[in-house]
Write an enzyme that holds these catalytic residues in place. Structure first.
Site, PDB file in Angstrom:
ATOM      1  N   SER A 218       0.810  -1.280   0.071  1.00  0.00           N
ATOM      2  CA  SER A 218       0.115  -0.113  -0.047  1.00  0.00           C
ATOM      3  C   SER A 218       0.993   1.195   0.034  1.00  0.00           C
ATOM      4  O   SER A 218       2.039   1.128   0.290  1.00  0.00           O
ATOM      5  CB  SER A 218      -0.789   0.016   1.383  1.00  0.00           C
ATOM      6  OG  SER A 218      -1.571   1.353   1.289  1.00  0.00           O
ATOM      7  N   TYR A 231      -2.276  -0.309  10.233  1.00  0.00           N
ATOM      8  CA  TYR A 231      -2.344  -0.668   9.129  1.00  0.00           C
ATOM      9  C   TYR A 231      -0.809  -0.369   8.694  1.00  0.00           C
ATOM     10  O   TYR A 231      -0.183  -1.190   7.923  1.00  0.00           O
ATOM     11  CB  TYR A 231      -3.445   0.057   8.239  1.00  0.00           C
ATOM     12  CG  TYR A 231      -3.551  -0.443   6.888  1.00  0.00           C
ATOM     13  CD1 TYR A 231      -4.093  -1.625   6.413  1.00  0.00           C
ATOM     14  CD2 TYR A 231      -3.032   0.549   6.003  1.00  0.00           C
ATOM     15  CE1 TYR A 231      -3.909  -1.979   4.922  1.00  0.00           C
ATOM     16  CE2 TYR A 231      -3.313   0.182   4.649  1.00  0.00           C
ATOM     17  CZ  TYR A 231      -3.652  -0.886   4.008  1.00  0.00           C
ATOM     18  OH  TYR A 231      -3.943  -1.164   2.789  1.00  0.00           O
TER      19      TYR A 231
HETATM   20  N1  LIG Z   1      -8.603  -0.682  -0.998  1.00  0.00           N
HETATM   21  C1  LIG Z   1      -7.542  -0.036  -1.141  1.00  0.00           C
HETATM   22  O1  LIG Z   1      -7.840   1.381  -1.059  1.00  0.00           O
HETATM   23  C2  LIG Z   1      -6.408  -0.469  -0.906  1.00  0.00           C
HETATM   24  C3  LIG Z   1      -4.952   0.705  -1.251  1.00  0.00           C
HETATM   25  C4  LIG Z   1      -3.985   0.109  -1.139  1.00  0.00           C
HETATM   26  C5  LIG Z   1      -3.575  -1.363  -0.942  1.00  0.00           C
HETATM   27  N2  LIG Z   1      -4.677  -1.987  -0.722  1.00  0.00           N
HETATM   28  C6  LIG Z   1      -4.438  -3.504  -0.502  1.00  0.00           C
HETATM   29  O2  LIG Z   1      -4.890  -4.318  -1.155  1.00  0.00           O
HETATM   30  C7  LIG Z   1      -4.855  -5.529  -0.861  1.00  0.00           C
HETATM   31  C8  LIG Z   1      -6.729  -6.040  -1.308  1.00  0.00           C
HETATM   32  O3  LIG Z   1      -7.495  -4.920  -0.672  1.00  0.00           O
HETATM   33  P1  LIG Z   1      -8.860  -4.839  -1.330  1.00  0.00           P
HETATM   34  O4  LIG Z   1      -9.232  -3.332  -0.864  1.00  0.00           O
HETATM   35  O5  LIG Z   1      -9.128  -5.230  -2.582  1.00  0.00           O
HETATM   36  O6  LIG Z   1      -9.511  -5.583   0.003  1.00  0.00           O
HETATM   37  P2  LIG Z   1     -11.065  -6.124  -0.014  1.00  0.00           P
HETATM   38  O7  LIG Z   1     -11.538  -5.991   1.509  1.00  0.00           O
HETATM   39  O8  LIG Z   1     -11.875  -5.714  -1.028  1.00  0.00           O
HETATM   40  O9  LIG Z   1     -10.912  -7.881   0.041  1.00  0.00           O
HETATM   41  C9  LIG Z   1     -10.010  -8.455   0.932  1.00  0.00           C
HETATM   42  C10 LIG Z   1     -10.307  -9.854   0.717  1.00  0.00           C
HETATM   43  O10 LIG Z   1      -9.508 -10.575   1.392  1.00  0.00           O
HETATM   44  C11 LIG Z   1     -10.259 -11.640   1.987  1.00  0.00           C
HETATM   45  N3  LIG Z   1      -9.660 -11.864   3.393  1.00  0.00           N
HETATM   46  C12 LIG Z   1      -9.682 -10.807   4.559  1.00  0.00           C
HETATM   47  N4  LIG Z   1      -9.003 -11.700   5.513  1.00  0.00           N
HETATM   48  C13 LIG Z   1      -8.507 -12.722   5.239  1.00  0.00           C
HETATM   49  C14 LIG Z   1      -7.872 -13.933   5.462  1.00  0.00           C
HETATM   50  N5  LIG Z   1      -7.443 -13.854   6.873  1.00  0.00           N
HETATM   51  N6  LIG Z   1      -7.483 -15.056   4.832  1.00  0.00           N
HETATM   52  C15 LIG Z   1      -8.132 -15.140   3.613  1.00  0.00           C
HETATM   53  N7  LIG Z   1      -8.761 -13.980   3.208  1.00  0.00           N
HETATM   54  C16 LIG Z   1      -8.972 -12.870   3.648  1.00  0.00           C
HETATM   55  C17 LIG Z   1     -11.731 -11.058   2.167  1.00  0.00           C
HETATM   56  O11 LIG Z   1     -12.641 -12.235   2.479  1.00  0.00           O
HETATM   57  C18 LIG Z   1     -11.653 -10.326   0.923  1.00  0.00           C
HETATM   58  O12 LIG Z   1     -12.396 -11.128  -0.048  1.00  0.00           O
HETATM   59  C19 LIG Z   1      -5.027  -5.467   0.638  1.00  0.00           C
HETATM   60  O13 LIG Z   1      -3.632  -6.103   0.988  1.00  0.00           O
HETATM   61  C20 LIG Z   1      -5.063  -3.774   1.050  1.00  0.00           C
HETATM   62  O14 LIG Z   1      -4.288  -3.677   2.127  1.00  0.00           O
HETATM   63  C21 LIG Z   1      -6.110  -1.708  -0.606  1.00  0.00           C
END
Ligand SMILES: NC(=O)c1ccc[n+]([C@@H]2O[C@H](COP(=O)([O-])OP(=O)(O)OC[C@H]3O[C@@H](n4cnc5c(N)ncnc54)[C@H](O)[C@@H]3O)[C@@H](O)[C@H]2O)c1
Length: 343
Positions: A218, A231
């Site tokens: 991130s 985070y």
């Molecule tokens: N959304 C953002 O703005 C953003 C920005 C930068 C980085 N990220 C990173 O991108 C990645 C995905 O983020 P997103 O926003 O698409 O997330 P999201 O919340 O839309 O999806 C996350 C998925 O991970 C699964 N999950 C959660 N805990 C779990 C576990 N213990 N074991 C297995 N599966 C698990 C959930 O069921 C879900 O399907 C993350 O690592 C997040 O930190 C997100």
């Protein structure tokens, strides 16, 4: 893990010309009418043979299926954690569209199954849905075992599953802090530990091949995040792991890189109408003067020099670069529209 897990990657690489032209599936412990029988010490005699099934003494039977898929990454096996939705789902879809067999690994079992079915129907790709808790050692071993028994190895591992629990020092509880650390940081160690074992075996069978471990980090892994330290701390730690794994695994041809996306404003984390961050921040009055969800959104867009949130396709462009290049490891690649610039 059962012995077949350590045999499958070797069969796949000895029978094929590197990754890409066969899938090896484990059928069972018995010899079920296989064309060839070998011992685990003589598997390499299978090189470039055209047998369709093989029995390995004291281990069991394997089915070898030629691949007819096309695409930039045809025949590679990819595992994407947290791919039932969000960035992970988009990454899984992208890799399938480029010819990979894809394992959709998520805690959300029904979401993973639906994603696997949809992707398979859309791209004709081999997919497998696996229920996993990435923060649990046994569960991660199970995920790796299922992926390898179904497709014969792992060439691309995307450590994407992640969670956010924001809060100030006064608000944050020990339990929330620990949960974020377990899912975003410790889980990356567990996954790298078991996935790299398989990648090393593939390299043993074919010293030319390279594989990829990619952490979806991130922009909060590159700079602090106000009242979101649980985070940010877990993501900073992830970059420390990425650099250290990269050093340890380079001799095995395993590249380890992180991608640091900016805010995915169209994704469910931000846009969910009931529990998304836009609604939460509006209700909490976090953005002074904001009266609607759109006001909150505009506030975050205005922080990005290129004027919009990060999209899945931006992350997939970075994934494509990381897989295709053969001369970079241990890096953290920002995909932030210019919001975070490296020194
Ligand atoms: N959304 C953002 O703005 C953003 C920005 C930068 C980085 N990220 C990173 O991108 C990645 C995905 O983020 P997103 O926003 O698409 O997330 P999201 O919340 O839309 O999806 C996350 C998925 O991970 C699964 N999950 C959660 N805990 C779990 C576990 N213990 N074991 C297995 N599966 C698990 C959930 O069921 C879900 O399907 C993350 O690592 C997040 O930190 C997100």
């Amino acid at each position: 893990m059962v012995d077949a897990v350590f045999i499958s990657p070797k069969i796949r690489y000895y029978v094929g010309d590197g990754a890409g032209n066969v899938t090896v599936r484990y059928i069972g412990a018995e010899n079920v009418g296989c064309e060839r029988a070998v011992t685990s010490d003589t598997i390499c005699t299978l090189r470039k043979s055209d047998c369709k099934s093989v029995y390995v003494e004291n281990v069991g039977s394997f089915e070898i299926t030629p691949l007819c898929r096309q695409g930039e990454h045809a025949g590679k096996v990819a595992v994407v954690t947290g791919s039932a939705q969000g960035f992970g789902l988009g990454i899984a879809e992208y890799l399938a569209s480029k010819g990979c067999a894809v394992v959709i690994a998520d805690m959300n079992e029904s979401g993973a199954a639906a994603a696997a079915d949809n992707i398979s129907a859309k791209y004709g790709a081999d997919t497998l849905a696996v229920k996993v808790n990435v923060a649990d050692d046994e569960s991660v071993q199970g995920m790796v075992e299922k992926a390898v028994l179904a497709f014969g190895g792992i060439d691309i591992f995307v450590n994407n599953a992640g969670i956010v629990r924001a809060g100030s020092l006064d608000e944050m509880t020990y339990d929330s802090f620990t949960l974020v650390g377990n899912v975003n940081y410790t889980a990356y160690f567990l996954c790298a530990k078991y996935v790299s074992k398989i990648m090393k075996l593939q390299r043993e069978a074919n010293p030319e091949i390279m594989s990829d471990i990619i952490e979806i980090n991130s922009k909060s892994g590159l700079e602090g995040s106000n009242k979101n330290f649980a985070y940010a701390g877990s993501k900073f730690g992830g970059i420390g792991l990425t650099q250290s794994f990269a050093l340890e695994l380079a001799p095995y041809g395993i590249k380890v890189n992180a991608i640091c996306p900016g805010n995915f404003l169209d994704g469910p984390l931000w846009s969910d109408p009931e529990k998304g961050l836009f609604v939460q921040y509006l209700r909490a009055g976090k953005i002074p003067g904001a009266e609607t969800v759109e006001d909150v959104r505009r506030h975050y867009e205005s922080k990005v020099p290129l004027g919009r949130g990060c999209r899945t396709e931006d992350v997939c462009t970075a994934i494509s670069y990381i897989i295709n290049q053969k001369y970079e490891t241990g890096q953290a690649l920002p995909v932030t529209g210019g919001q975070v610039m490296l020194n």
